[in-house]
Design a protein around this motif. Structure first.
Motif, PDB file in Angstrom:
ATOM      1  N   PHE A  53       0.436  -0.937  -0.175  1.00  0.00           N
ATOM      2  CA  PHE A  53      -0.150   0.196   0.146  1.00  0.00           C
ATOM      3  C   PHE A  53       0.871   0.881  -0.073  1.00  0.00           C
ATOM      4  O   PHE A  53      -0.021   2.571  -0.427  1.00  0.00           O
ATOM      5  CB  PHE A  53      -0.710  -0.392   1.178  1.00  0.00           C
ATOM      6  N   VAL A  54       2.065   1.023   0.539  1.00  0.00           N
ATOM      7  CA  VAL A  54       2.809   2.250   0.068  1.00  0.00           C
ATOM      8  C   VAL A  54       3.995   2.511  -1.275  1.00  0.00           C
ATOM      9  O   VAL A  54       4.695   3.299  -1.299  1.00  0.00           O
ATOM     10  CB  VAL A  54       3.827   2.850   1.335  1.00  0.00           C
ATOM     11  N   HIS A  55       4.252   1.034  -1.724  1.00  0.00           N
ATOM     12  CA  HIS A  55       5.379   0.933  -2.357  1.00  0.00           C
ATOM     13  C   HIS A  55       4.710   0.786  -3.548  1.00  0.00           C
ATOM     14  O   HIS A  55       5.471   2.302  -4.809  1.00  0.00           O
ATOM     15  CB  HIS A  55       5.433  -0.756  -2.010  1.00  0.00           C
ATOM     16  N   VAL A  56       3.666   0.575  -3.869  1.00  0.00           N
ATOM     17  CA  VAL A  56       2.922   0.906  -5.250  1.00  0.00           C
ATOM     18  C   VAL A  56       2.639   2.126  -5.756  1.00  0.00           C
ATOM     19  O   VAL A  56       3.312   2.279  -6.579  1.00  0.00           O
ATOM     20  CB  VAL A  56       1.532  -0.478  -4.716  1.00  0.00           C
ATOM     21  N   PRO A  57       2.227   2.792  -4.899  1.00  0.00           N
ATOM     22  CA  PRO A  57       2.029   4.411  -4.804  1.00  0.00           C
ATOM     23  C   PRO A  57       2.765   5.588  -5.220  1.00  0.00           C
ATOM     24  O   PRO A  57       3.065   5.412  -6.100  1.00  0.00           O
ATOM     25  CB  PRO A  57       1.367   4.811  -3.574  1.00  0.00           C
ATOM     26  N   SER A  58       4.439   5.054  -4.803  1.00  0.00           N
ATOM     27  CA  SER A  58       5.195   5.637  -4.526  1.00  0.00           C
ATOM     28  C   SER A  58       5.553   5.280  -6.882  1.00  0.00           C
ATOM     29  O   SER A  58       6.483   6.074  -6.853  1.00  0.00           O
ATOM     30  CB  SER A  58       6.005   5.524  -3.771  1.00  0.00           C
ATOM     31  N   GLY A  60       4.934   3.321  -8.756  1.00  0.00           N
ATOM     32  CA  GLY A  60       3.711   4.533  -9.939  1.00  0.00           C
ATOM     33  C   GLY A  60       4.462   5.798  -9.953  1.00  0.00           C
ATOM     34  O   GLY A  60       3.725   6.228 -11.738  1.00  0.00           O
ATOM     35  N   LEU A  61       4.011   6.460  -8.539  1.00  0.00           N
ATOM     36  CA  LEU A  61       4.026   7.430  -9.540  1.00  0.00           C
ATOM     37  C   LEU A  61       5.936   8.112  -9.978  1.00  0.00           C
ATOM     38  O   LEU A  61       6.249   9.139 -10.751  1.00  0.00           O
ATOM     39  CB  LEU A  61       4.035   8.414  -7.536  1.00  0.00           C
ATOM     40  N   SER A  62       6.438   7.357  -9.510  1.00  0.00           N
ATOM     41  CA  SER A  62       8.012   8.025 -10.042  1.00  0.00           C
ATOM     42  C   SER A  62       7.404   7.655 -12.064  1.00  0.00           C
ATOM     43  O   SER A  62       8.461   9.132 -12.155  1.00  0.00           O
ATOM     44  CB  SER A  62       9.054   6.714  -9.450  1.00  0.00           C
ATOM     45  N   LEU A  63       7.404   6.197 -12.320  1.00  0.00           N
ATOM     46  CA  LEU A  63       6.737   6.647 -13.475  1.00  0.00           C
ATOM     47  C   LEU A  63       6.124   7.896 -13.759  1.00  0.00           C
ATOM     48  O   LEU A  63       5.945   8.816 -14.885  1.00  0.00           O
ATOM     49  CB  LEU A  63       6.429   4.918 -14.060  1.00  0.00           C
ATOM     50  N   ILE A  64       5.341   7.937 -13.693  1.00  0.00           N
ATOM     51  CA  ILE A  64       4.217   8.694 -13.709  1.00  0.00           C
ATOM     52  C   ILE A  64       4.364  10.169 -13.907  1.00  0.00           C
ATOM     53  O   ILE A  64       4.607  10.794 -15.246  1.00  0.00           O
ATOM     54  CB  ILE A  64       3.209   8.749 -13.171  1.00  0.00           C
ATOM     55  N   ALA A 102      10.400   3.995  -3.340  1.00  0.00           N
ATOM     56  CA  ALA A 102      10.095   2.943  -4.526  1.00  0.00           C
ATOM     57  C   ALA A 102      11.190   1.671  -3.801  1.00  0.00           C
ATOM     58  O   ALA A 102      10.581   0.581  -3.449  1.00  0.00           O
ATOM     59  CB  ALA A 102       9.319   3.434  -5.613  1.00  0.00           C
ATOM     60  N   LEU A 103      11.855   2.528  -4.519  1.00  0.00           N
ATOM     61  CA  LEU A 103      13.832   1.639  -4.356  1.00  0.00           C
ATOM     62  C   LEU A 103      13.938   1.244  -2.976  1.00  0.00           C
ATOM     63  O   LEU A 103      13.803  -0.979  -2.223  1.00  0.00           O
ATOM     64  CB  LEU A 103      14.934   2.140  -4.345  1.00  0.00           C
ATOM     65  N   LEU A 104      13.483   1.687  -1.451  1.00  0.00           N
ATOM     66  CA  LEU A 104      13.215   1.655  -0.215  1.00  0.00           C
ATOM     67  C   LEU A 104      12.436   0.424  -0.213  1.00  0.00           C
ATOM     68  O   LEU A 104      13.104  -0.951   0.448  1.00  0.00           O
ATOM     69  CB  LEU A 104      13.372   2.480   0.773  1.00  0.00           C
ATOM     70  N   PRO A 227      -7.987   0.620   0.284  1.00  0.00           N
ATOM     71  CA  PRO A 227      -6.892   0.880   0.839  1.00  0.00           C
ATOM     72  C   PRO A 227      -6.122   1.872   0.116  1.00  0.00           C
ATOM     73  O   PRO A 227      -5.581   2.668  -0.031  1.00  0.00           O
ATOM     74  CB  PRO A 227      -6.426   0.041   2.028  1.00  0.00           C
ATOM     75  N   LEU A 228      -5.231   0.707  -1.479  1.00  0.00           N
ATOM     76  CA  LEU A 228      -4.744   1.087  -2.365  1.00  0.00           C
ATOM     77  C   LEU A 228      -4.723   2.112  -2.942  1.00  0.00           C
ATOM     78  O   LEU A 228      -4.112   2.808  -3.293  1.00  0.00           O
ATOM     79  CB  LEU A 228      -4.556  -0.299  -3.499  1.00  0.00           C
ATOM     80  N   LEU A 229      -6.719   2.748  -3.442  1.00  0.00           N
ATOM     81  CA  LEU A 229      -7.207   3.000  -4.239  1.00  0.00           C
ATOM     82  C   LEU A 229      -7.062   5.217  -3.143  1.00  0.00           C
ATOM     83  O   LEU A 229      -6.372   5.854  -3.613  1.00  0.00           O
ATOM     84  CB  LEU A 229      -8.163   3.150  -4.000  1.00  0.00           C
ATOM     85  N   ILE A 230      -7.200   4.592  -2.270  1.00  0.00           N
ATOM     86  CA  ILE A 230      -7.272   5.759  -1.465  1.00  0.00           C
ATOM     87  C   ILE A 230      -5.845   6.241  -1.408  1.00  0.00           C
ATOM     88  O   ILE A 230      -5.113   7.457  -0.624  1.00  0.00           O
ATOM     89  CB  ILE A 230      -7.888   5.883   0.544  1.00  0.00           C
ATOM     90  N   THR A 231      -4.664   5.227  -0.572  1.00  0.00           N
ATOM     91  CA  THR A 231      -3.574   5.736  -0.892  1.00  0.00           C
ATOM     92  C   THR A 231      -3.330   6.264  -1.630  1.00  0.00           C
ATOM     93  O   THR A 231      -2.025   7.085  -1.983  1.00  0.00           O
ATOM     94  CB  THR A 231      -1.932   4.721   0.012  1.00  0.00           C
ATOM     95  N   MET A 232      -3.601   5.480  -2.749  1.00  0.00           N
ATOM     96  CA  MET A 232      -2.454   6.274  -3.818  1.00  0.00           C
ATOM     97  C   MET A 232      -2.572   7.784  -4.309  1.00  0.00           C
ATOM     98  O   MET A 232      -2.476   8.503  -4.750  1.00  0.00           O
ATOM     99  CB  MET A 232      -3.114   5.128  -4.858  1.00  0.00           C
TER     100      MET A 232
END
Lengths: 276, 47
Positions: A53-58, A60-64, A102-104, A227-232
């Motif tokens: 839930f914290v890895h996917v948003p970061s 994704g955002l790094s690529l976006i 994301a890396l961490l 939760p994933l959608l809200i965190t993102m």
């Protein structure tokens, strides 16, 4: 649309919406994270579903952010407009921060699941590290060249961004094209997640009520979608608000440079006129 | 107490939160410094 092409007008609009984005971002990200910590264990990954839930948003955002910077750089090169260049300057540090996260988080998750923090043979991991270097290269390149010629520095930076966008495209598709340690895409783009969350909300559940939640090949189990959608959403809004502050900062720096140039010219004129 | 699993979970949430705090403080600090510099320079030019 064209009215936002004017930097002053755009910043007036952006600054007005910035506090709302910031508050919404903090509230949603915090709510999503707390929810993420309280989800039931996954069938396969057990408790280790939680870092997702914290890895996917970061990630994704790094690529976006890099993709949007490359697009903005292309617009700046073609139409010679200053606003996309300012966007690139402001977005780069934000992108670098989320890439580090994301890396961490990926490395921390990798140890108990893949038995390693890092594997150089995994293209997805290496491409994410390369993306961080690209962010840092862009920041250093523009800052160093700006000391001689700010306009040229921004143009060189734009060329670099357009030329290096291939990393983003490779990162996006590498899990589908190659056999990699990194799991396949979690199907976690905002649109798909929203559709799935709405479907679940309307009672068209994907699994029966007794089924254990499980991350499958097509994406993530329905119970993890909200939760994933809200965190993102929270993470995106939060970093958007930070980006607006940094755009404002870049605009003030441009203004400072122009004022200093005028000040130096005035001093030179006075010295020449008085013969001192 | 701190096995790989709990480090993965709490470390990830800690890293994400810390990054947000650093970004917030850093951006705010940069902006205030630039605003102060601009006000000083405009003051100097006004004189």
């Amino acid at each position: 649309m064209y009215q936002f092409a004017n930097p002053t007008r755009f910043m007036r609009w952006a600054e007005a919406s910035q506090p709302v984005l910031l508050v919404l971002g903090v509230v949603l990200a915090a709510a999503g994270m707390v929810w993420g910590l309280r989800v039931p264990p996954d069938e396969e990954m057990l408790e280790l579903i939680k870092p997702l839930f914290v890895h996917v948003p970061s990630a994704g955002l790094s690529l976006i952010i890099y993709g949007s910077m490359s697009f903005a750089a292309f617009v700046a090169l073609v139409w010679r407009h200053p606003l996309p260049e300012i966007y690139c300057l402001a977005a780069a540090p934000v992108g670098a921060i989320v890439t580090i996260v994301a890396l961490l988080t990926g490395a921390l998750w990798g140890k108990p699941t893949l038995n390693t923090y890092w594997d150089w043979r995994d293209p997805r991991m290496v491409l994410e590290l390369l993306l961080l270097f690209q962010y840092l290269t862009f920041i250093v390149l523009v800052r160093v060249l700006s000391q001689r010629d700010p306009a040229l520095a921004r143009r060189v930076g734009s060329v670099f961004l357009v030329a290096s966008v291939v990393t983003v495209l490779l990162s996006k598709f590498v899990t589908e094209w190659f056999l990699v340690l990194h799991q396949a895409s979690s199907g976690a783009n905002m649109m798909q997640l929203t559709v799935r969350a709405l479907r679940n909300l309307l009672g068209q559940s994907e699994a029966g009520p007794d089924a254990a939640p499980s991350v499958d090949d097509d994406g993530i189990a329905g119970v993890y979608v909200p939760p994933l959608l809200i965190t993102m959403l929270g993470t995106y809004l939060f970093y958007m608000a930070i980006g607006i502050w940094l755009m404002r900062y870049e605009l003030i720096r441009m203004r400072l440079r122009s004022l200093r140039r005028k000040q130096r010219a005035a001093h030179a004129f006075i010295e020449e006129a008085t013969g001192t | 107490m701190w096995d790989d699993r709990s480090i993965a979970i709490w470390g990830s949430y800690g890293a994400a939160t810390l990054a947000m705090v650093i970004a917030l403080i850093g951006a705010r600090w940069l902006l205030s410094r630039a605003r102060r510099e601009l006000a000083n320079l405009q003051g100097e030019q006004g004189q």
